[in-house]
Motif scaffolding. Structure first.
Motif, PDB file in Angstrom:
ATOM      1  N   ILE A 135       0.866  -1.182   0.000  1.00 61.69           N
ATOM      2  CA  ILE A 135       0.000   0.000   0.000  1.00 61.69           C
ATOM      3  C   ILE A 135       0.904   1.233   0.000  1.00 61.69           C
ATOM      4  O   ILE A 135       1.622   1.492   0.972  1.00 61.69           O
ATOM      5  CB  ILE A 135      -0.920   0.033   1.233  1.00 61.69           C
ATOM      6  N   ARG A 136       0.899   1.981  -1.109  1.00 61.32           N
ATOM      7  CA  ARG A 136       1.765   3.152  -1.223  1.00 61.32           C
ATOM      8  C   ARG A 136       1.083   4.430  -0.742  1.00 61.32           C
ATOM      9  O   ARG A 136       1.746   5.334  -0.232  1.00 61.32           O
ATOM     10  CB  ARG A 136       2.214   3.326  -2.670  1.00 61.32           C
ATOM     11  N   ARG A 137      -0.238   4.501  -0.922  1.00 61.13           N
ATOM     12  CA  ARG A 137      -0.952   5.703  -0.490  1.00 61.13           C
ATOM     13  C   ARG A 137      -2.352   5.344  -0.006  1.00 61.13           C
ATOM     14  O   ARG A 137      -3.003   4.460  -0.583  1.00 61.13           O
ATOM     15  CB  ARG A 137      -1.070   6.731  -1.625  1.00 61.13           C
ATOM     16  N   VAL A 138      -2.782   6.019   1.040  1.00 62.53           N
ATOM     17  CA  VAL A 138      -4.175   5.991   1.482  1.00 62.53           C
ATOM     18  C   VAL A 138      -4.536   7.438   1.769  1.00 62.53           C
ATOM     19  O   VAL A 138      -4.030   8.035   2.716  1.00 62.53           O
ATOM     20  CB  VAL A 138      -4.371   5.125   2.750  1.00 62.53           C
ATOM     21  N   VAL A 139      -5.383   8.026   0.917  1.00 59.29           N
ATOM     22  CA  VAL A 139      -5.690   9.455   1.016  1.00 59.29           C
ATOM     23  C   VAL A 139      -7.195   9.647   1.186  1.00 59.29           C
ATOM     24  O   VAL A 139      -7.974   9.306   0.287  1.00 59.29           O
ATOM     25  CB  VAL A 139      -5.216  10.224  -0.238  1.00 59.29           C
ATOM     26  N   TYR A 140      -7.597  10.175   2.324  1.00 60.09           N
ATOM     27  CA  TYR A 140      -9.019  10.422   2.598  1.00 60.09           C
ATOM     28  C   TYR A 140      -9.382  11.857   2.212  1.00 60.09           C
ATOM     29  O   TYR A 140      -8.665  12.807   2.553  1.00 60.09           O
ATOM     30  CB  TYR A 140      -9.315  10.205   4.080  1.00 60.09           C
ATOM     31  N   ILE A 141     -10.500  12.016   1.492  1.00 62.83           N
ATOM     32  CA  ILE A 141     -10.968  13.322   1.045  1.00 62.83           C
ATOM     33  C   ILE A 141     -12.411  13.523   1.516  1.00 62.83           C
ATOM     34  O   ILE A 141     -13.301  12.775   1.094  1.00 62.83           O
ATOM     35  CB  ILE A 141     -10.928  13.459  -0.494  1.00 62.83           C
ATOM     36  N   PRO A 142     -12.685  14.482   2.399  1.00 62.84           N
ATOM     37  CA  PRO A 142     -14.079  14.758   2.769  1.00 62.84           C
ATOM     38  C   PRO A 142     -14.824  15.362   1.588  1.00 62.84           C
ATOM     39  O   PRO A 142     -14.211  15.965   0.699  1.00 62.84           O
ATOM     40  CB  PRO A 142     -13.953  15.753   3.924  1.00 62.84           C
ATOM     41  N   GLY A 143     -16.140  15.206   1.557  1.00 62.02           N
ATOM     42  CA  GLY A 143     -16.896  15.750   0.435  1.00 62.02           C
ATOM     43  C   GLY A 143     -18.385  15.587   0.611  1.00 62.02           C
ATOM     44  O   GLY A 143     -18.886  15.404   1.723  1.00 62.02           O
ATOM     45  N   LYS A 144     -19.099  15.604  -0.512  1.00 67.03           N
ATOM     46  CA  LYS A 144     -20.558  15.541  -0.496  1.00 67.03           C
ATOM     47  C   LYS A 144     -21.035  14.085  -0.459  1.00 67.03           C
ATOM     48  O   LYS A 144     -20.241  13.149  -0.432  1.00 67.03           O
ATOM     49  CB  LYS A 144     -21.110  16.235  -1.748  1.00 67.03           C
ATOM     50  N   PHE A 145     -22.364  13.924  -0.482  1.00 69.35           N
ATOM     51  CA  PHE A 145     -22.961  12.595  -0.462  1.00 69.35           C
ATOM     52  C   PHE A 145     -24.041  12.493  -1.541  1.00 69.35           C
ATOM     53  O   PHE A 145     -25.170  12.099  -1.287  1.00 69.35           O
ATOM     54  CB  PHE A 145     -23.560  12.290   0.913  1.00 69.35           C
ATOM     55  N   VAL A 146     -23.690  12.869  -2.790  1.00 69.23           N
ATOM     56  CA  VAL A 146     -24.642  12.749  -3.885  1.00 69.23           C
ATOM     57  C   VAL A 146     -24.706  11.287  -4.323  1.00 69.23           C
ATOM     58  O   VAL A 146     -23.908  10.461  -3.890  1.00 69.23           O
ATOM     59  CB  VAL A 146     -24.255  13.649  -5.086  1.00 69.23           C
ATOM     60  N   ASN A 147     -25.663  10.958  -5.167  1.00 67.83           N
ATOM     61  CA  ASN A 147     -25.832   9.593  -5.652  1.00 67.83           C
ATOM     62  C   ASN A 147     -24.514   9.055  -6.200  1.00 67.83           C
ATOM     63  O   ASN A 147     -23.942   9.625  -7.133  1.00 67.83           O
ATOM     64  CB  ASN A 147     -26.912   9.584  -6.737  1.00 67.83           C
ATOM     65  N   ALA A 148     -24.032   7.948  -5.636  1.00 72.48           N
ATOM     66  CA  ALA A 148     -22.734   7.391  -6.033  1.00 72.48           C
ATOM     67  C   ALA A 148     -22.734   6.869  -7.461  1.00 72.48           C
ATOM     68  O   ALA A 148     -21.667   6.609  -8.028  1.00 72.48           O
ATOM     69  CB  ALA A 148     -22.327   6.271  -5.071  1.00 72.48           C
ATOM     70  N   ASP A 149     -23.911   6.719  -8.063  1.00 68.17           N
ATOM     71  CA  ASP A 149     -23.990   6.224  -9.431  1.00 68.17           C
ATOM     72  C   ASP A 149     -23.728   7.326 -10.460  1.00 68.17           C
ATOM     73  O   ASP A 149     -23.550   7.050 -11.643  1.00 68.17           O
ATOM     74  CB  ASP A 149     -25.378   5.621  -9.678  1.00 68.17           C
ATOM     75  N   LEU A 150     -23.694   8.586 -10.008  1.00 76.27           N
ATOM     76  CA  LEU A 150     -23.437   9.700 -10.907  1.00 76.27           C
ATOM     77  C   LEU A 150     -21.944   9.865 -11.150  1.00 76.27           C
ATOM     78  O   LEU A 150     -21.123   9.615 -10.264  1.00 76.27           O
ATOM     79  CB  LEU A 150     -24.007  10.996 -10.324  1.00 76.27           C
ATOM     80  N   ASP A 151     -21.581  10.324 -12.349  1.00 75.38           N
ATOM     81  CA  ASP A 151     -20.178  10.480 -12.708  1.00 75.38           C
ATOM     82  C   ASP A 151     -19.464  11.475 -11.795  1.00 75.38           C
ATOM     83  O   ASP A 151     -18.308  11.284 -11.430  1.00 75.38           O
ATOM     84  CB  ASP A 151     -20.062  10.928 -14.164  1.00 75.38           C
ATOM     85  N   LYS A 152     -20.154  12.561 -11.405  1.00 69.54           N
ATOM     86  CA  LYS A 152     -19.515  13.588 -10.586  1.00 69.54           C
ATOM     87  C   LYS A 152     -19.175  13.113  -9.184  1.00 69.54           C
ATOM     88  O   LYS A 152     -18.413  13.781  -8.472  1.00 69.54           O
ATOM     89  CB  LYS A 152     -20.391  14.836 -10.514  1.00 69.54           C
ATOM     90  N   ALA A 153     -19.711  11.960  -8.773  1.00 68.16           N
ATOM     91  CA  ALA A 153     -19.398  11.433  -7.445  1.00 68.16           C
ATOM     92  C   ALA A 153     -17.906  11.166  -7.281  1.00 68.16           C
ATOM     93  O   ALA A 153     -17.361  11.262  -6.181  1.00 68.16           O
ATOM     94  CB  ALA A 153     -20.189  10.155  -7.186  1.00 68.16           C
ATOM     95  N   SER A 154     -17.221  10.839  -8.393  1.00 67.79           N
ATOM     96  CA  SER A 154     -15.780  10.555  -8.332  1.00 67.79           C
ATOM     97  C   SER A 154     -14.973  11.765  -7.886  1.00 67.79           C
ATOM     98  O   SER A 154     -13.873  11.626  -7.337  1.00 67.79           O
ATOM     99  CB  SER A 154     -15.272  10.089  -9.707  1.00 67.79           C
ATOM    100  N   ASP A 155     -15.512  12.981  -8.142  1.00 62.92           N
ATOM    101  CA  ASP A 155     -14.774  14.203  -7.830  1.00 62.92           C
ATOM    102  C   ASP A 155     -15.361  14.995  -6.672  1.00 62.92           C
ATOM    103  O   ASP A 155     -14.678  15.844  -6.092  1.00 62.92           O
ATOM    104  CB  ASP A 155     -14.726  15.109  -9.065  1.00 62.92           C
ATOM    105  N   GLU A 156     -16.639  14.747  -6.324  1.00 61.25           N
ATOM    106  CA  GLU A 156     -17.304  15.590  -5.331  1.00 61.25           C
ATOM    107  C   GLU A 156     -17.617  14.881  -4.016  1.00 61.25           C
ATOM    108  O   GLU A 156     -17.701  15.521  -2.976  1.00 61.25           O
ATOM    109  CB  GLU A 156     -18.607  16.149  -5.918  1.00 61.25           C
ATOM    110  N   ASN A 157     -17.804  13.567  -4.044  1.00 60.94           N
ATOM    111  CA  ASN A 157     -18.226  12.868  -2.838  1.00 60.94           C
ATOM    112  C   ASN A 157     -17.083  12.605  -1.861  1.00 60.94           C
ATOM    113  O   ASN A 157     -15.909  12.658  -2.229  1.00 60.94           O
ATOM    114  CB  ASN A 157     -18.875  11.534  -3.197  1.00 60.94           C
ATOM    115  N   GLU A 158     -17.463  12.304  -0.619  1.00 67.22           N
ATOM    116  CA  GLU A 158     -16.476  11.813   0.347  1.00 67.22           C
ATOM    117  C   GLU A 158     -15.862  10.547  -0.239  1.00 67.22           C
ATOM    118  O   GLU A 158     -16.565   9.670  -0.740  1.00 67.22           O
ATOM    119  CB  GLU A 158     -17.160  11.484   1.679  1.00 67.22           C
ATOM    120  N   ARG A 159     -14.528  10.449  -0.187  1.00 64.50           N
ATOM    121  CA  ARG A 159     -13.868   9.326  -0.841  1.00 64.50           C
ATOM    122  C   ARG A 159     -12.509   9.039  -0.207  1.00 64.50           C
ATOM    123  O   ARG A 159     -11.957   9.873   0.510  1.00 64.50           O
ATOM    124  CB  ARG A 159     -13.692   9.613  -2.334  1.00 64.50           C
ATOM    125  N   GLN A 160     -11.996   7.874  -0.528  1.00 66.66           N
ATOM    126  CA  GLN A 160     -10.673   7.482  -0.051  1.00 66.66           C
ATOM    127  C   GLN A 160      -9.920   6.795  -1.186  1.00 66.66           C
ATOM    128  O   GLN A 160     -10.394   5.812  -1.753  1.00 66.66           O
ATOM    129  CB  GLN A 160     -10.793   6.527   1.132  1.00 66.66           C
TER     130      GLN A 160
END
Length: 249
Positions: A135-160
């Motif tokens: 495991i080289r990186r684990v980066v947590y990014i806070p964000g929104k909670f829009v429908n995960a099926d939408l394309d913009k979820a990759s850039d706007e939602n909470e993610r790791q």
């Protein structure tokens, strides 16, 4: 069967068994079960029964079945159960490419194939490593909670974001994305950990999505709409770029 070596020539013993419940979910199931028992004690049956069914649903959500992962260095396995909803060429997330000051190189900032796997509340939500490596990186990014099926979820939602690197330098990145109902991403690994292919690396609570970024020159061996099983379904073979067509039926 867990930990046993099985092969495609009949070696190994297997059989059906009830899947275990991951410790992360046991507390939630017990809380709801306790509320159901309390309601039953006071004869509030209209509340007790729905709570009892909810407790069963919570335990089922956190089920953690045993998976049999193929051990072949050429294969990239699915990190998630779910349905493939997107396959497209994109640049990897900046967090997986940019110099983070650790001295560990990231992915090349050039378009690669991204496979998006949507997990409904009925899917297993334990995520697994697509390859063996470090495991080289684990980066947590806070964000929104829009429908995960939408394309913009990759850039706007909470993610790791997680980056795994094999001993030969091949890297596979993937992103755990929270959704409308999901409200927490729980990691089981950290930077520097060595993982085996199919090893559990985290979970996302209550519905979400996982994006997988394949190495350059590698194309999927799965199709849009196909169902995947974490730690078992072969997403791609490193260095292979076949055109595969299918039909829904």
């Amino acid at each position: 069967m867990s930990g046993e070596i099985l092969d495609n020539r009949g070696r190994g013993n297997t059989g059906w068994s009830w899947p275990a419940v991951h410790p992360e979910g046991r507390k939630f199931g017990l809380i709801v079960a306790a509320l159901s028992a309390a309601a039953a004690f006071f004869a509030w049956e209209t509340i007790a029964w729905p709570l009892a069914f909810l407790a069963i649903g919570v335990l089922a959500f956190f089920r953690d079945p045993v998976r049999v992962s193929p051990r072949d260095d050429r294969l990239i396995l699915s990190p998630a159960d779910g349905q493939i909803t997107q396959i497209q060429k994109v640049s990897p997330p900046r967090e997986l490419c940019a110099d983070d000051g650790s001295g560990v190189r990231g992915m090349v900032d050039a378009p690669v194939t991204r496979i998006s796997i949507f997990m409904s509340v009925f899917d297993v939500h334990i995520n697994r490593s697509p390859i063996s490596g470090t495991i080289r990186r684990v980066v947590y990014i806070p964000g929104k909670f829009v429908n995960a099926d939408l394309d913009k979820a990759s850039d706007e939602n909470e993610r790791q974001h997680v980056l795994v690197e094999r001993t030969d330098g091949v890297q596979v990145g993937f992103t755990q994305i929270a959704g409308l109902i999901a409200r927490r991403i729980v990691p089981f690994v950290k930077g520097g950990d060595i993982v085996a292919v199919g090893q559990r690396i985290g979970l996302i609570r209550f519905g979400s999505r996982v994006d997988v970024y394949l190495p350059a020159g590698t194309e999927p061996k799965v199709l849009m709409g196909q169902r995947t099983v974490a730690g078992e379904t072969v997403l791609a073979e490193i260095g292979e770029a076949p055109l595969i067509e299918g039909i829904g039926q």
